[in-house]
Design a protein around this motif. Sequence first.
Motif, PDB file in Angstrom:
ATOM      1  N   GLY A 264       0.321  -1.062  -0.126  1.00 32.56           N
ATOM      2  CA  GLY A 264      -0.375   0.180  -0.191  1.00 32.56           C
ATOM      3  C   GLY A 264       0.704   1.320   0.057  1.00 32.56           C
ATOM      4  N   TYR A 265       0.520   2.166   0.315  1.00 38.01           N
ATOM      5  CA  TYR A 265       1.153   3.909   0.509  1.00 38.01           C
ATOM      6  C   TYR A 265       1.905   3.538   1.715  1.00 38.01           C
ATOM      7  N   GLN A 266       3.155   3.751   1.409  1.00 35.81           N
ATOM      8  CA  GLN A 266       4.014   3.969   1.717  1.00 35.81           C
ATOM      9  C   GLN A 266       4.722   4.524   2.556  1.00 35.81           C
ATOM     10  N   ARG A 267       4.876   5.829   3.421  1.00 34.30           N
ATOM     11  CA  ARG A 267       6.148   6.839   4.339  1.00 34.30           C
ATOM     12  C   ARG A 267       7.430   6.389   3.935  1.00 34.30           C
ATOM     13  N   VAL A 268       8.209   7.630   2.818  1.00 35.86           N
ATOM     14  CA  VAL A 268       9.535   6.663   2.614  1.00 35.86           C
ATOM     15  C   VAL A 268      10.027   8.096   2.534  1.00 35.86           C
TER      16      VAL A 268
ATOM     17  N   VAL B 132      10.101  17.821  -4.774  1.00 37.06           N
ATOM     18  CA  VAL B 132       8.787  17.323  -5.462  1.00 37.06           C
ATOM     19  C   VAL B 132       8.803  16.623  -5.908  1.00 37.06           C
ATOM     20  N   HIS B 133       8.968  15.086  -6.135  1.00 40.31           N
ATOM     21  CA  HIS B 133       9.327  13.958  -6.284  1.00 40.31           C
ATOM     22  C   HIS B 133       7.412  13.326  -7.547  1.00 40.31           C
ATOM     23  N   THR B 134       7.507  13.337  -8.249  1.00 38.78           N
ATOM     24  CA  THR B 134       6.332  13.101  -8.995  1.00 38.78           C
ATOM     25  C   THR B 134       5.560  11.327  -8.085  1.00 38.78           C
ATOM     26  N   ASN B 135       6.828  10.350  -8.373  1.00 35.54           N
ATOM     27  CA  ASN B 135       6.172   9.271  -7.943  1.00 35.54           C
ATOM     28  C   ASN B 135       6.479   8.956  -6.636  1.00 35.54           C
ATOM     29  N   LEU B 136       7.116   9.423  -5.671  1.00 35.23           N
ATOM     30  CA  LEU B 136       6.837   9.724  -4.534  1.00 35.23           C
ATOM     31  C   LEU B 136       5.810  11.444  -3.849  1.00 35.23           C
ATOM     32  N   GLY B 137       4.671  11.055  -4.497  1.00 38.36           N
ATOM     33  CA  GLY B 137       3.812  11.949  -4.192  1.00 38.36           C
ATOM     34  C   GLY B 137       3.618  13.805  -4.194  1.00 38.36           C
ATOM     35  N   ARG B 138       4.853  14.302  -4.241  1.00 43.98           N
ATOM     36  CA  ARG B 138       4.812  15.812  -5.243  1.00 43.98           C
ATOM     37  C   ARG B 138       4.765  15.994  -3.917  1.00 43.98           C
ATOM     38  N   ALA B 139       4.375  17.619  -3.604  1.00 45.18           N
ATOM     39  CA  ALA B 139       4.871  18.274  -2.649  1.00 45.18           C
ATOM     40  C   ALA B 139       4.663  17.328  -1.272  1.00 45.18           C
ATOM     41  N   THR B 140       5.919  17.516  -0.295  1.00 39.62           N
ATOM     42  CA  THR B 140       5.634  17.439   1.098  1.00 39.62           C
ATOM     43  C   THR B 140       4.405  18.591   1.863  1.00 39.62           C
ATOM     44  N   ILE B 141       3.793  17.934   3.051  1.00 41.18           N
ATOM     45  CA  ILE B 141       3.081  18.827   3.622  1.00 41.18           C
ATOM     46  C   ILE B 141       2.900  18.805   5.249  1.00 41.18           C
ATOM     47  N   ASP B 142       3.434  20.105   5.646  1.00 48.43           N
ATOM     48  CA  ASP B 142       3.698  20.240   7.058  1.00 48.43           C
ATOM     49  C   ASP B 142       2.372  19.632   8.009  1.00 48.43           C
TER      50      ASP B 142
ATOM     51  N   PRO C  40      11.470   3.000   7.499  1.00 43.62           N
ATOM     52  CA  PRO C  40      10.354   3.537   6.237  1.00 43.62           C
ATOM     53  C   PRO C  40      11.397   3.213   5.211  1.00 43.62           C
ATOM     54  N   PRO C  41      11.221   2.814   4.540  1.00 44.07           N
ATOM     55  CA  PRO C  41      11.612   2.926   2.818  1.00 44.07           C
ATOM     56  C   PRO C  41      12.391   4.125   2.813  1.00 44.07           C
ATOM     57  N   ILE C  42      14.559   3.250   2.284  1.00 44.87           N
ATOM     58  CA  ILE C  42      14.671   5.396   1.709  1.00 44.87           C
ATOM     59  C   ILE C  42      15.458   4.693   0.440  1.00 44.87           C
TER      60      ILE C  42
END
Length: 459
Positions: free
Chosen positions: A76-80, A88-98, A427-429
């Motif tokens: 499923g969706y995992q935090r990495v 801002v990585h499209t494959n990693l969910g784009r913008a991270t949010i505070d 979490p994955p690196i």
Amino acid sequence: MTNQPKPTLRLSSIDKLVRAPEFLTLISDWGRLAVTEALRATQQELRSAGLESQDLSPAEYRDRATTWLRRHREQGYQRVFNLTGVLVHTNLGRATIDPDLIQRSVLTATCPTTLEYDLKRGKRGDREAVIRERLCYLTGAESAVVVNNNAAAVWISLNTLAYNREVIVSRGELIEIGGSFRLPELMLRSETKLVEVGTTNRTWLRDYENALTPESALFLKVHPSNYSIQGFVQSVSESELLNLARRKDIPLVLDLGSGALTDLRRFGLPEEPQPKNLIDLGVDLITFSGDKLLGGPQAGIIVGKQELCEQINSNPLKRALRMDKLSLALLNETLKAYEDPENLHNNVRLMQELNLSTRQLKHRAQHVSAILKEKLQDFEVQIEPSESQLGSGAQPTTAVPTIAVTIAHSKQSQLINLEQKLRELLPPIVGRISKERIVLDMRGADPLKELLSTLASLQ
């Protein structure tokens, strides 16, 4: 001699296993049905090997089930940890949010909320009213519309304002972005007629003017956010095209792609076109994303003339493209953060990452390299200057100075194996391989304490 009886089946009850304390975390991570399937597969392996009588402990079952799940199922969706150097990585969910913005948004969305309710009148309200007000304040636009992503924003603008009519676009701006998304195909689906002008590398104002017919409905200009044409080139500026649009009484729609509501030069980056400046110039309609340079949730944002925005809102398909209440709440909190520009770098994660000093990056690198040198004694671990990219189609030729931890080995196979092991951590690196080294960009090394703990589990 009497025949010895076969061993009695002693495998544990799967129902009891999934209720065991050892499986609480596994079920939370993978889901009950997936874990149940993994246990059945594990017991089938025991039977196939003739080991029915040699049952396992719950902990052993858990370990085997974990191995099976990793081989056969998607978790499923995992935090990495995004250490790729693409912020801002499209494959990693784009913008991270505070997290604070998320927390306030969740508090609103998990309770009954005034999504479409006007407290003052005690009647049905407008679900986008608060967003529209903030966008108009931040951009100077007369009105605004939001949909679920920028492709939808472009599509509904074209479908509404140029249905079955002609839209004039420079050939050099007929973009294709990730996932094989192509602007000409989007225009075809919007029931508009694409009119290409100019060439790939050179387009003049006269090309637009010569293409005009009674069926011309729009000029569309697309900001080259994910590519750059250099050398023998010529393009038409927004102001030039706008003058032609005014003379011919045809709206100009500008797709900014990434979009930025702050001057990125404050972070040492080149200037990025801002909607406010283009609205002041007189552009009729502007579209941009919410989860790129804005640093918010996925959204397609449209700002511009009130009359055009009202037409878009009246499109029957607007409802199919609208944002959900959680995304609207998060977009509201993100826009609110931009109303306090002095503290923007404290409230928008992308701005936090861009605002990191070299001293902070080196501090992270020293801690990360110390653990890696202890864990990877056969590898060469170094701290080196490197470069980050904004990513997701934002300033493709711009590099942001950064500090990275690099890992080298004489055998490429060892590097590939290590890169996979990093992705299997929890979490994955996720880093990148460049010039026969694994590169771990320290701009993504947050929270540092958790990253160090994760690296310490590397086998």
